[in-house]
Design an enzyme around this catalytic site. Structure first.
Site, short mmCIF file in Angstrom:
data_model
loop_
_atom_site.label_atom_id
_atom_site.label_comp_id
_atom_site.label_asym_id
_atom_site.label_seq_id
_atom_site.Cartn_x
_atom_site.Cartn_y
_atom_site.Cartn_z
N ASN A 210 11.41 0.41 -4.28
CA ASN A 210 11.36 1.50 -5.27
C ASN A 210 12.32 2.61 -4.85
O ASN A 210 13.01 2.48 -3.84
CB ASN A 210 9.92 2.02 -5.41
CG ASN A 210 9.39 2.53 -4.09
OD1 ASN A 210 9.89 3.50 -3.55
ND2 ASN A 210 8.39 1.83 -3.54
N ASP A 306 -3.84 -2.21 1.07
CA ASP A 306 -3.82 -0.78 0.76
C ASP A 306 -4.04 -0.01 2.07
O ASP A 306 -5.15 0.05 2.60
CB ASP A 306 -4.90 -0.44 -0.27
CG ASP A 306 -4.67 0.93 -0.84
OD1 ASP A 306 -4.58 1.89 -0.05
OD2 ASP A 306 -4.55 1.06 -2.08
N ILE A 307 -2.94 0.54 2.60
CA ILE A 307 -2.96 1.13 3.95
C ILE A 307 -3.90 2.33 4.02
O ILE A 307 -4.74 2.45 4.92
CB ILE A 307 -1.53 1.51 4.37
CG1 ILE A 307 -0.66 0.25 4.40
CG2 ILE A 307 -1.53 2.22 5.73
CD1 ILE A 307 0.82 0.48 4.58
N LYS A 341 -9.81 5.62 -3.54
CA LYS A 341 -9.33 5.37 -2.17
C LYS A 341 -10.09 6.17 -1.13
O LYS A 341 -9.75 6.14 0.05
CB LYS A 341 -7.83 5.65 -2.09
CG LYS A 341 -7.01 4.74 -3.03
CD LYS A 341 -5.53 4.80 -2.75
CE LYS A 341 -4.77 3.87 -3.68
NZ LYS A 341 -3.58 3.30 -3.08
#
Ligand code: PMT
Length: 396
Positions: A210, A306-307, A341
């Site tokens: 990206n 997902d860190i 999250k």
């Protein structure tokens, strides 16, 4: 420890009678522990000699933009990047007007355009000149660019008038500069910041990624170090220069970033996830370059770890700050990510304006409140973000 220890200050002096106070100002900065470099405009030299300031600062005085010798030693861009803060004192009406217009016609105005650092001005001029509408408009333009305006103070002036327009006394300028660093807000804190994009390999020459430039994460790392923190930056591939005093470890893929982050979480007080991590990666990385003789190929993508969620599920988790770049419904999507999250704070911004840009506007989102942070240079916004984070931490 001296209040300005380790701080690098450029003192820009312009041509007003208050320039004589710069000798005292320079001495004060040096006494407070700062490394001071002086940049003078031509007209400043009519009021105070470079030799005096060189003797007091212990550094060579910079005078000209087009000086081969000076450029060879430390070029104007290098000088602009060297400073933690640039303070113009005195700042005359003429200099303020030129700076507001973004001119780059001498060394000092050029440095102002090129610097990523904090800028402060201490105006000094006749009361009528200070209150003049055009001067006030120019000062407002600079304020909107996050330039700190120190003073002026009121009193009798060199021209005989009385009123606003006197340069702040050197000790007050030194106090304000010291406060602007707020050196202690993150002292003793260990911060891990992720930044930049990740690259997910398709074959040996192609990848999915990206547009993240790393500018936001590197600005936060630099400002966090200035605020006294010990900073570890885990960075995807970017062109940014690693700020001094920041430990930076480079990774390429999300998987590498995850493993490195988890291996370095010990004693981390604050985790800031700025990285734009690729959500998916190719299910299979081809060993050889894919040939292009087919009109269509199918690429199967699988979800990346997902860190930030993994960090949030650790026992004794640190204070966790996420970022989100959204193209629509910024607040709603930000709140959803904060909750899903399990973050303490999330900074949401507009993806169409943020990637690769030097400026950013953001919304700080907590579980029970949110507020906007006005648009500014990433360095200035980063300072504001760190103040918000510091204010939420338990005392150490
Ligand atoms: O690098 P710049 O050009 O300066 O641009 C800055 C930025 C736009 C990259 C930055 O301000 C930003 O918004 N980063 C987050 C980008 C994003 O949209 O992230 P996200 O919505 O996919 O993820 C939300 C949070 O989860 C982020 O903290 C992210 O780091 C984290 N995450 C996401 C996916 C994943 N697999 N693991 C994660 O930890």
């Amino acid at each position: 420890m001296l209040p300005l220890a380790n701080k690098r200050i450029i003192l820009g002096i312009t041509g007003g009678i208050a320039a004589y106070k710069c000798a005292e100002l320079t001495r004060g900065f040096v006494k407070a522990g700062a490394d001071v470099k002086i940049v003078m405009t031509k007209s400043a030299e009519e009021f105070v000699t470079p030799l005096t300031l060189q003797a007091l600062s212990g550094n060579r005085v910079h005078q000209n933009l087009l000086d081969i010798e000076a450029e060879a030693a430390m070029g104007h861009i290098e000088l602009a990047r060297w400073a933690d803060i640039i303070i113009i004192a005195p700042a005359t009406a003429n200099f303020i007007a030129r700076a507001a217009q973004g001119k780059a016609e001498d060394l000092l105005t050029t440095i102002l355009l090129a610097t990523p650092s904090l800028i402060a001005i201490a105006p000094a001029m006749n009361v009528e000149m200070w209150t003049d509408k055009q001067t006030q408009t120019n000062v407002e333009i600079l304020r909107k660019r996050d330039v700190i305006v120190l003073g002026p103070s009121s009193g009798s002036q060199a021209c005989g008038d009385v009123g606003l327009g006197r340069m702040l006394e050197p000790e007050l300028i030194i106090d304000s500069v010291t406060q602007s660093f707020q050196t202690d807000i993150l002292t003793g804190r260990k911060i891990l910041i992720t930044g930049g994009p990740t690259r997910e390999a398709i074959d040996p020459v192609r990848y999915i990624s990206n547009h993240s430039s790393g500018k936001m994460a590197y600005a936060l790392a630099s400002e966090a170090v200035n605020a006294g923190a010990e900073v570890l930056l885990v960075s995807g591939p970017v062109m940014e220069t690693v700020p001094e005093r920041v430990t930076c470890l480079k990774v390429t893929s999300a998987d590498e970033m995850l493993h490195l982050v988890l291996s370095r979480m010990q004693d981390v007080d604050i985790f800031i996830g700025v990285a734009a991590i690729a959500d998916y990666r190719p299910a299979k990385e081809e060993k050889q370059k894919i040939k292009k003789h087919k009109n269509q190929i199918d690429l199967t993508l699988i979800k990346n770890p997902d860190i930030i969620s993994e960090v949030a599920s650790l026992p004794n988790r640190p204070y966790i700050v996420g970022f989100a770049a959204e193209t629509e419904n910024i607040l709603e999507n930000g709140i959803e990510k904060l909750t899903r999250k399990n973050l303490d704070l999330l900074f949401a911004n507009d993806a169409t304006e943020t990637f690769g840009s030097d400026v950013v506007a953001s919304t700080a989102i907590f579980a029970d409140a949110n507020f906007t942070i006005k648009s500014g240079k990433k360095s200035a916004v980063a300072r504001h973000m760190l103040q918000i984070i510091a204010s939420k931490l338990p005392a150490n």
